[in-house]
Design an enzyme around this catalytic site. Structure first.
Site, PDB file in Angstrom:
ATOM      1  N   ASP A   1       1.254  -1.554   0.295  1.00 20.34           N
ATOM      2  CA  ASP A   1      -0.107   0.442   0.548  1.00 20.34           C
ATOM      3  C   ASP A   1       1.070   0.975   0.090  1.00 20.34           C
ATOM      4  OD1 ASP A   1      -2.710   1.596   0.290  1.00 20.34           O
ATOM      5  OD2 ASP A   1      -3.021   1.530   2.338  1.00 20.34           O
TER       6      ASP A   1
ATOM      7  N   LEU B   1      11.768 -19.782  -4.805  1.00 17.93           N
ATOM      8  CA  LEU B   1      11.037 -18.995  -4.281  1.00 17.93           C
ATOM      9  C   LEU B   1       9.543 -19.218  -5.146  1.00 17.93           C
ATOM     10  CD1 LEU B   1       9.543 -16.908  -2.133  1.00 17.93           C
ATOM     11  CD2 LEU B   1      10.698 -15.119  -4.409  1.00 17.93           C
TER      12      LEU B   1
ATOM     13  N   GLU C   1       1.590 -13.597  11.433  1.00 15.06           N
ATOM     14  CA  GLU C   1       2.519 -12.629  13.266  1.00 15.06           C
ATOM     15  C   GLU C   1       1.749 -11.482  11.466  1.00 15.06           C
ATOM     16  OE1 GLU C   1       3.210 -12.568  15.556  1.00 15.06           O
ATOM     17  OE2 GLU C   1       2.691 -15.070  16.413  1.00 15.06           O
TER      18      GLU C   1
ATOM     19  N   SER D   1     -10.423  -7.912  -5.262  1.00 19.05           N
ATOM     20  CA  SER D   1     -11.792  -8.025  -6.287  1.00 19.05           C
ATOM     21  C   SER D   1     -12.485  -6.444  -5.582  1.00 19.05           C
ATOM     22  CB  SER D   1     -12.483  -8.570  -5.006  1.00 19.05           C
ATOM     23  OG  SER D   1     -11.901  -9.679  -4.570  1.00 19.05           O
TER      24      SER D   1
ATOM     25  N   HIS E   1       2.934   3.935  -9.147  1.00 14.91           N
ATOM     26  CA  HIS E   1       2.458   1.860  -9.443  1.00 14.91           C
ATOM     27  C   HIS E   1       3.560   1.891 -10.664  1.00 14.91           C
ATOM     28  CE1 HIS E   1      -1.017   1.639  -7.965  1.00 14.91           C
ATOM     29  NE2 HIS E   1      -1.858   2.423  -8.482  1.00 14.91           N
TER      30      HIS E   1
HETATM   31  C1  FPP Z   1      -2.080   0.102  -2.911  1.00 12.51           C
HETATM   32  O1  FPP Z   1      -1.357   1.583  -3.646  1.00 12.51           O
HETATM   33  C2  FPP Z   1      -1.227  -0.683  -4.376  1.00 12.51           C
HETATM   34  C3  FPP Z   1      -2.343  -1.313  -6.137  1.00 12.51           C
HETATM   35  C4  FPP Z   1      -3.748  -1.118  -5.242  1.00 12.51           C
HETATM   36  C5  FPP Z   1      -1.364  -1.867  -6.406  1.00 12.51           C
HETATM   37  C6  FPP Z   1      -0.202  -2.811  -5.937  1.00 12.51           C
HETATM   38  C7  FPP Z   1       0.594  -2.785  -8.130  1.00 12.51           C
HETATM   39  C8  FPP Z   1       1.672  -2.174  -7.722  1.00 12.51           C
HETATM   40  C9  FPP Z   1       2.801  -1.904  -6.979  1.00 12.51           C
HETATM   41  C10 FPP Z   1       2.410  -2.968  -9.334  1.00 12.51           C
HETATM   42  C11 FPP Z   1       2.324  -3.859 -10.157  1.00 12.51           C
HETATM   43  C12 FPP Z   1       2.528  -5.364  -9.037  1.00 12.51           C
HETATM   44  C13 FPP Z   1       2.665  -7.018  -9.707  1.00 12.51           C
HETATM   45  C14 FPP Z   1       3.136  -7.850  -8.868  1.00 12.51           C
HETATM   46  C15 FPP Z   1       2.994  -6.506 -11.209  1.00 12.51           C
HETATM   47  P1  FPP Z   1      -2.266   2.372  -3.519  1.00 12.51           P
HETATM   48  O2  FPP Z   1      -2.585   3.387  -5.105  1.00 12.51           O
HETATM   49  O3  FPP Z   1      -3.652   2.318  -2.539  1.00 12.51           O
HETATM   50  O4  FPP Z   1      -1.475   3.740  -2.076  1.00 12.51           O
HETATM   51  P2  FPP Z   1      -2.139   4.641  -1.649  1.00 12.51           P
HETATM   52  O5  FPP Z   1      -2.709   4.379  -1.016  1.00 12.51           O
HETATM   53  O6  FPP Z   1      -0.868   5.724  -1.510  1.00 12.51           O
HETATM   54  O7  FPP Z   1      -2.978   5.231  -2.797  1.00 12.51           O
END
Ligand code: FPP
Length: 254
Positions: A23, A134, A210, A69, A40
């Site tokens: 996040d 892994l 944990e 989802s 991202h």
């Molecule tokens: C949350 O940050 C992140 C996501 C919903 C997307 C996660 C995706 C990636 C890290 C890139 C792609 C990953 C792979 C495995 C190809 P947010 O947008 O909710 O951040 P915020 O809370 O600061 O708004």
């Protein structure tokens, strides 16, 4: 996987399975006056470093929550950006994962993704299926509620055709029908970005995991940050319902 019912493995060593909610990408970008997309993209770079570190540390399973989802509720533009990022990341990274003996897996309802993405996901899994370093699990269009529903549907179908009796339903049987049936439950759950909630991630599987929460935004979460999380995990006593005295007595006699 079933919960350890005896006293084996109660002193936390290295985690076998680490599950992460990544996040903070959006805030990372906003702090720099850049569009969320840049956050991202930086998030993908962080994924690469963390995967490398887990492989070096011989972690067995790393699960990353890439798209929930509920993430379809985001603005259309952001959803479509995330979809193209998944696709381009897969196109670029699968060969590298394969060369490093990493097995790629996806959990979640992939039927909502474009055909192109679904094909790439299936190809990535097939190409890496025999690798045994892994296991990298990407949770995409995943939700803990979805996982339990699909498990219950499979069980009900088996009961309907007489393959199972309802008396056979127990914790192990449900676990065997979850999308993580062949994987150990997570030992360590990490959420970056400062929120302290589970957000419908692996609800069944996290029963004895944990928890580790950090304010670090995902793009800034690096190998040192993961090492800190693992060290915090190693300092914990896992009791699985036993008393602390039972755990200590067991570790003294071992
Ligand atoms: C949350 O940050 C992140 C996501 C919903 C997307 C996660 C995706 C990636 C890290 C890139 C792609 C990953 C792979 C495995 C190809 P947010 O947008 O909710 O951040 P915020 O809370 O600061 O708004």
């Amino acid at each position: 996987m079933a919960i350890d019912k005896d006293l084996q493995g109660l002193q936390a060593g290295n985690p076998r399975h680490i599950a992460i909610i990544m996040d903070g990408n959006g805030r990372w970008a906003q702090k720099r006056f850049m569009p969320r997309a840049v956050g991202h993209q930086a998030g993908v770079k962080a994924v690469r470093k963390i995967v490398e570190y887990c492989a070096i540390q011989k972690i067995e399973v790393l699960t990353l929550f890439a798209f929930s989802s509920e993430n379809w509720r985001r603005p259309e533009e952001e959803v479509s950006l995330l979809m193209s990022l998944f696709l381009s990341t897969l196109q670029r990274e699968v060969d590298k994962l394969d060369r490093n003996n990493i097995r790629l897996r996806f959990i979640g309802d992939r039927s909502a993704f474009s055909d192109k993405l679904q094909i790439k996901m299936a190809e990535g899994e097939a190409q890496t299926q025999d690798n045994n370093a892994l296991t990298l699990v990407i949770a995409a269009n995943y939700g803990g509620h979805w996982d339990m529903c699909q498990a219950f549907r499979q069980v009900m179908d088996k009961i309907a055709i007489g393959e199972l009796k309802d008396q056979a339903i127990d914790e192990q049987l449900i676990s065997r029908h979850l999308s993580t049936a062949d994987l150990p439950d997570p030992d360590l759950f990490i959420r970056t970005g400062g929120e302290q909630r589970v957000s419908n991630f692996m609800l069944w599987q996290l029963a004895y995991t944990e928890m580790y929460f950090t304010p670090t935004l995902w793009p800034d979460f690096d190998q040192n940050s993961l090492e800190e999380a693992i060290n915090s995990f190693k300092g914990r006593q896992r009791r699985f319902g036993h008393t602390g005295e039972q755990v200590l007595a067991k570790s003294i006699t071992q």
